[in-house]
Design a protein around this motif. Sequence first.
Motif, PDB file in Angstrom:
ATOM      1  N   UNK A  29       0.887  -1.243  -0.236  1.00 41.10           N
ATOM      2  CA  UNK A  29      -0.005  -0.084  -0.001  1.00 41.10           C
ATOM      3  C   UNK A  29       0.947   1.431  -0.044  1.00 41.10           C
ATOM      4  N   UNK A  30       1.707   1.239   0.997  1.00 43.43           N
ATOM      5  CA  UNK A  30       2.723   2.389   1.054  1.00 43.43           C
ATOM      6  C   UNK A  30       3.452   2.582  -0.263  1.00 43.43           C
ATOM      7  N   UNK A  31       3.938   1.515  -0.977  1.00 46.90           N
ATOM      8  CA  UNK A  31       4.759   1.556  -2.243  1.00 46.90           C
ATOM      9  C   UNK A  31       4.013   2.033  -3.309  1.00 46.90           C
ATOM     10  N   UNK A  32       2.703   1.686  -3.415  1.00 45.79           N
ATOM     11  CA  UNK A  32       1.835   2.243  -4.469  1.00 45.79           C
ATOM     12  C   UNK A  32       1.601   3.730  -4.425  1.00 45.79           C
ATOM     13  N   UNK A  33       1.354   4.008  -2.889  1.00 47.51           N
ATOM     14  CA  UNK A  33       1.024   5.524  -2.635  1.00 47.51           C
ATOM     15  C   UNK A  33       2.346   6.381  -3.265  1.00 47.51           C
ATOM     16  N   UNK A  34       3.297   5.862  -3.093  1.00 53.74           N
ATOM     17  CA  UNK A  34       4.576   6.444  -3.514  1.00 53.74           C
ATOM     18  C   UNK A  34       4.996   6.673  -4.780  1.00 53.74           C
ATOM     19  N   UNK A  35       4.555   5.587  -5.446  1.00 54.80           N
ATOM     20  CA  UNK A  35       4.528   5.358  -7.056  1.00 54.80           C
ATOM     21  C   UNK A  35       3.715   6.428  -7.577  1.00 54.80           C
TER      22      UNK A  35
END
Length: 258
Positions: free
Chosen positions: A22-28
Amino acid sequence: MSIWKNEYLRYKYFWGTIFGIEFLLDILHILHILPMVDGVDMIYSIWQMLSWVGIVFLTIYDLFSFFYLNKDRMLHLLPISKYRLLWMKAIVFGTYMLLFFVVSMVRYLIILPDNAAKSLIEVGMIYLLSKMVAIFSFLSLLIMLLIAIKKINNSVLGAIIMASLFVGIVGVQAYGLFQVVSASHDITWTIGIVDGATGMNQYANILPIVFTETDDKFHYVEDSFYIISVWLNIGISIISFIASRVLFKTQRFNYIEK
């Protein structure tokens, strides 16, 4: 190790993976790396759908295994009411579900266009209240159904009956919600998690629903939200909670592992 700590850490790798992605997709998304289709981040939308399905099924599996199949002998040996233990497990899952929702909600509020909402605070509060009630409604109904099928000795039959009752109750609730809303509004509805400024999710139990006016009269995302969805979930929560307590107190159960 305390019961609470043990339960919060029971699926630590699952929750770590869920929140990590979830955090990775938010950053991307913030870095504009993820592809957009008609203004919608399709990868994130699919991820949200799959992650919530996974979380819901894990919750059902864990509570079903503990209470119906009598797994986890150490917990069953504790001098604590099985009903209380069932709710402790439910609270743990509910906490994780709410935290995961808050993380995704922050992203939702960030990506909303400037003219899509009257107030981001209002949208956030509406979403938070709606989701909190939906989660409690889901857990209350699940616990009631688990107690209702407890005396069925065939685990496959028990699972089928529980699933059928759950789908039936949620289906009736969703249909009733649509009928109430459509009685005074010319709308269509879809099932699924919305992304961007399309509208706001409301919930029939844990099932996400989006209402859309056929002539696109919604100027702000708040306009697509109907408070009746919250009241219906509150009603289901109260009925399920009371019914579960009555069923548990008026019956004797066998806790031998199936």
